[in-house]
Design a protein around this motif. Structure first.
Motif, short mmCIF file in Angstrom:
data_model
loop_
_atom_site.label_atom_id
_atom_site.label_comp_id
_atom_site.label_asym_id
_atom_site.label_seq_id
_atom_site.Cartn_x
_atom_site.Cartn_y
_atom_site.Cartn_z
N GLY A 28 -44.79 -15.12 17.64
CA GLY A 28 -46.26 -14.63 17.81
C GLY A 28 -46.19 -13.44 18.58
N LEU A 29 -46.53 -13.24 19.66
CA LEU A 29 -46.61 -12.12 20.52
C LEU A 29 -45.95 -12.48 21.99
CD1 LEU A 29 -49.96 -10.27 20.00
CD2 LEU A 29 -47.85 -10.06 18.93
N SER A 30 -45.20 -13.47 22.16
CA SER A 30 -44.54 -13.98 23.35
C SER A 30 -42.91 -13.84 23.28
CB SER A 30 -44.45 -15.52 23.37
OG SER A 30 -43.73 -16.08 24.50
N GLY A 31 -42.63 -12.79 24.10
CA GLY A 31 -41.13 -12.45 24.20
C GLY A 31 -40.80 -11.30 23.42
N ASN A 32 -41.59 -10.53 22.96
CA ASN A 32 -41.48 -9.44 22.06
C ASN A 32 -40.62 -8.25 22.81
OD1 ASN A 32 -43.62 -9.06 19.24
ND2 ASN A 32 -43.36 -11.02 20.36
N PRO A 33 -39.83 -7.79 22.32
CA PRO A 33 -39.02 -6.86 22.95
C PRO A 33 -39.52 -5.40 22.69
CG PRO A 33 -37.59 -7.22 21.06
CD PRO A 33 -38.60 -8.22 21.11
N CYS A 55 -43.88 -10.90 12.17
CA CYS A 55 -43.81 -9.52 12.28
C CYS A 55 -45.09 -8.92 13.22
CB CYS A 55 -44.03 -9.19 10.93
SG CYS A 55 -43.39 -7.26 11.02
N GLY A 56 -45.12 -9.80 14.46
CA GLY A 56 -46.01 -9.21 15.28
C GLY A 56 -47.49 -9.29 14.63
N VAL A 57 -48.55 -8.24 15.21
CA VAL A 57 -49.71 -8.12 14.53
C VAL A 57 -49.99 -6.45 14.13
CG1 VAL A 57 -50.76 -10.20 15.86
CG2 VAL A 57 -50.82 -7.72 17.06
N ASP A 58 -51.21 -6.20 13.60
CA ASP A 58 -51.33 -4.93 12.90
C ASP A 58 -50.68 -3.76 14.02
OD1 ASP A 58 -51.85 -6.10 10.54
OD2 ASP A 58 -54.05 -6.29 11.21
N ASP A 59 -50.95 -4.03 15.19
CA ASP A 59 -50.77 -2.91 15.99
C ASP A 59 -50.01 -3.08 17.37
OD1 ASP A 59 -52.58 -4.36 17.48
OD2 ASP A 59 -53.97 -2.98 18.12
N GLY A 61 -45.90 -5.11 18.39
CA GLY A 61 -44.78 -5.82 18.16
C GLY A 61 -44.14 -5.28 17.10
N LEU A 62 -43.65 -5.90 16.15
CA LEU A 62 -42.88 -5.34 15.00
C LEU A 62 -43.98 -4.74 14.12
CD1 LEU A 62 -40.20 -8.06 14.46
CD2 LEU A 62 -39.66 -5.63 14.88
N GLY A 63 -45.11 -5.30 14.32
CA GLY A 63 -46.17 -4.62 13.38
C GLY A 63 -46.36 -3.15 13.40
N ILE A 64 -45.91 -2.61 14.65
CA ILE A 64 -45.68 -1.00 14.57
C ILE A 64 -44.77 -0.35 13.68
CG2 ILE A 64 -46.95 -1.03 16.77
CD1 ILE A 64 -44.35 -0.08 18.04
N LEU A 65 -43.78 -1.22 13.56
CA LEU A 65 -42.58 -0.47 12.56
C LEU A 65 -43.13 -0.76 11.25
CD1 LEU A 65 -39.40 -1.65 14.22
CD2 LEU A 65 -40.23 0.50 13.91
N LEU A 66 -43.82 -1.89 11.06
CA LEU A 66 -44.37 -2.12 9.47
C LEU A 66 -45.53 -1.31 9.12
CD1 LEU A 66 -43.95 -4.58 7.60
CD2 LEU A 66 -46.24 -5.48 8.28
N ASN A 67 -46.29 -1.02 10.09
CA ASN A 67 -47.58 0.00 9.94
C ASN A 67 -47.01 1.45 9.24
OD1 ASN A 67 -49.81 -1.32 9.70
ND2 ASN A 67 -49.73 -1.48 12.11
N ALA A 68 -45.63 1.74 10.14
CA ALA A 68 -45.05 3.17 9.76
C ALA A 68 -44.41 3.05 8.55
CB ALA A 68 -44.41 3.64 11.03
N LYS A 69 -44.25 2.09 7.98
CA LYS A 69 -43.37 1.90 6.81
C LYS A 69 -41.69 1.89 6.99
CE LYS A 69 -47.50 1.44 3.98
NZ LYS A 69 -47.61 2.30 3.09
N ARG A 70 -41.38 1.34 8.21
CA ARG A 70 -40.10 1.60 8.40
C ARG A 70 -39.15 0.30 8.09
NH1 ARG A 70 -40.11 5.15 12.93
NH2 ARG A 70 -41.45 6.74 12.29
N ILE A 71 -40.02 -0.84 7.60
CA ILE A 71 -39.30 -1.97 7.38
C ILE A 71 -39.41 -2.11 5.69
CG2 ILE A 71 -39.27 -4.43 7.34
CD1 ILE A 71 -40.97 -4.08 10.06
N PHE A 85 -48.69 -6.88 7.09
CA PHE A 85 -47.69 -7.66 6.55
C PHE A 85 -48.11 -8.41 5.22
CE2 PHE A 85 -44.31 -11.47 8.07
CZ PHE A 85 -43.52 -10.87 6.94
N GLU A 86 -49.06 -9.19 5.07
CA GLU A 86 -49.71 -9.72 3.96
C GLU A 86 -49.97 -8.59 2.72
OE1 GLU A 86 -53.23 -12.74 2.45
OE2 GLU A 86 -53.26 -11.50 4.39
N ARG A 87 -50.53 -7.69 3.26
CA ARG A 87 -50.92 -6.60 2.15
C ARG A 87 -49.59 -6.05 1.64
NH1 ARG A 87 -50.93 -1.58 0.71
NH2 ARG A 87 -49.79 -0.98 2.60
N GLN A 88 -48.67 -5.72 2.36
CA GLN A 88 -47.55 -5.13 1.92
C GLN A 88 -46.72 -5.83 1.05
OE1 GLN A 88 -45.03 -2.75 4.35
NE2 GLN A 88 -46.85 -1.71 5.78
N PHE A 89 -46.57 -7.09 1.20
CA PHE A 89 -45.78 -8.11 0.63
C PHE A 89 -46.59 -8.58 -0.81
CE2 PHE A 89 -45.20 -12.85 -0.31
CZ PHE A 89 -43.96 -12.71 -0.79
#
Length: 266
Positions: A28-33, A55-59, A61-71, A85-89
């Motif tokens: 979830g959002l616990s322990g995200n680097p 993959c975190g949330v929209d804005d 954790g990892l969600g910020i990389l996902l939003n930027a289309k880096r993954i 995450f759902e939309r891109q998949f």
């Protein structure tokens, strides 16, 4: 003396190239680097293949990389609260290898332990073993890439024959993790639920980069309290204890908590 400390998160992730594979801690959002993730975003690294429970949330954790289309690809156990995450998949922009949560944990642990593969009962009789799970959709909604079938063997366990499916271990180019404390040798201590996938992700990465809230000198950590030995950690960055720590979903408001208090004398 071995000193694995780096001056900043940006310096620590600077050599992560486009196309790299990463194991990332957090649940979830616990322990995200988050400091390391933000540094990776800032330097522009893309086409990443990431192994993380979600993959975190929209804005965040990892969600910020996902939003930027880096993954390019996620290997996860669930989509969680991330609508992007759902939309891109579903739109075919992202490849997703859905993996049972316990299996994902063991695949990371096995990779860090030098174990190539293992057999588990989880997934037997389902598409996890038989194949056919969508990994990438086409633009028209059809399945462009499906999961392959896996080897299933019968083993005698306690006098009963049972089927088990073969799961291959995971080893990644880099790992990004968050810990409460660490020393200059890379020994890490995690805080309660933030421990989650962090030790396993650290083990699976060929180069493990850890962000810690507090950096201490070697010998200051009680050996019995160390959750991950420094042999698995290659770089360590102190980010301080005032970094943002988000809550994914609040379920109890102050008013609700007050209304649930027991009456005096009850």
């Amino acid at each position: 003396m071995i000193d694995k400390t780096w001056g900043s998160a940006a310096e620590a992730v600077a050599d992560i190239p486009d196309g790299a594979s990463l194991a990332v801690g957090g649940f979830g959002l616990s322990g995200n680097p988050i400091a390391l993730i933000e540094a990776l975003l800032a330097q522009g690294t893309g086409d990443l293949s990431i192994v993380s429970n979600n993959c975190g949330v929209d804005d965040w954790g990892l969600g910020i990389l996902l939003n930027a289309k880096r993954i390019r690809k996620m290997t996860s156990s669930y989509v969680g609260e991330n609508k992007e995450f759902e939309r891109q998949f579903l739109s075919g922009e992202l490849e997703l290898e859905l993996t049972p949560q316990g299996t994902l944990a063991e695949k990371l642990r096995a990779g860090g332990s030098g174990i190539a593969a293992f057999y588990t009962q989880t997934g037997v009789g389902t598409q996890v073993a038989e194949g056919g799970l969508p990994r990438r959709y086409a633009a028209d909604g059809s399945i462009a890439v499906a999961s392959p079938g896996k080897d299933v063997r019968s083993f005698d366990v306690s006098g009963t024959a049972r089927d088990y499916v073969l799961e291959e271990a995971i080893v990644t180019d880099f790992a990004l993790v968050h810990a409460l404390k660490g020393d200059r040798h890379g020994n890490l201590v995690f805080n309660k639920a933030a421990r989650n996938f962090n030790p396993l992700a650290a083990m699976a990465g060929r180069v493990c980069i850890a962000q810690v809230e507090e950096l201490v000198e070697p010998g200051e950590l009680d050996p019995d309290t160390i959750h991950l030995p420094g042999i698995y950690v290659h770089r360590i960055v102190e980010v301080g204890s005032d970094i943002e720590k988000r809550i994914e979903r609040r379920t109890v408001s102050v008013a609700q908590a007050a209304s649930r208090e027991m009456p005096e004398g009850a």
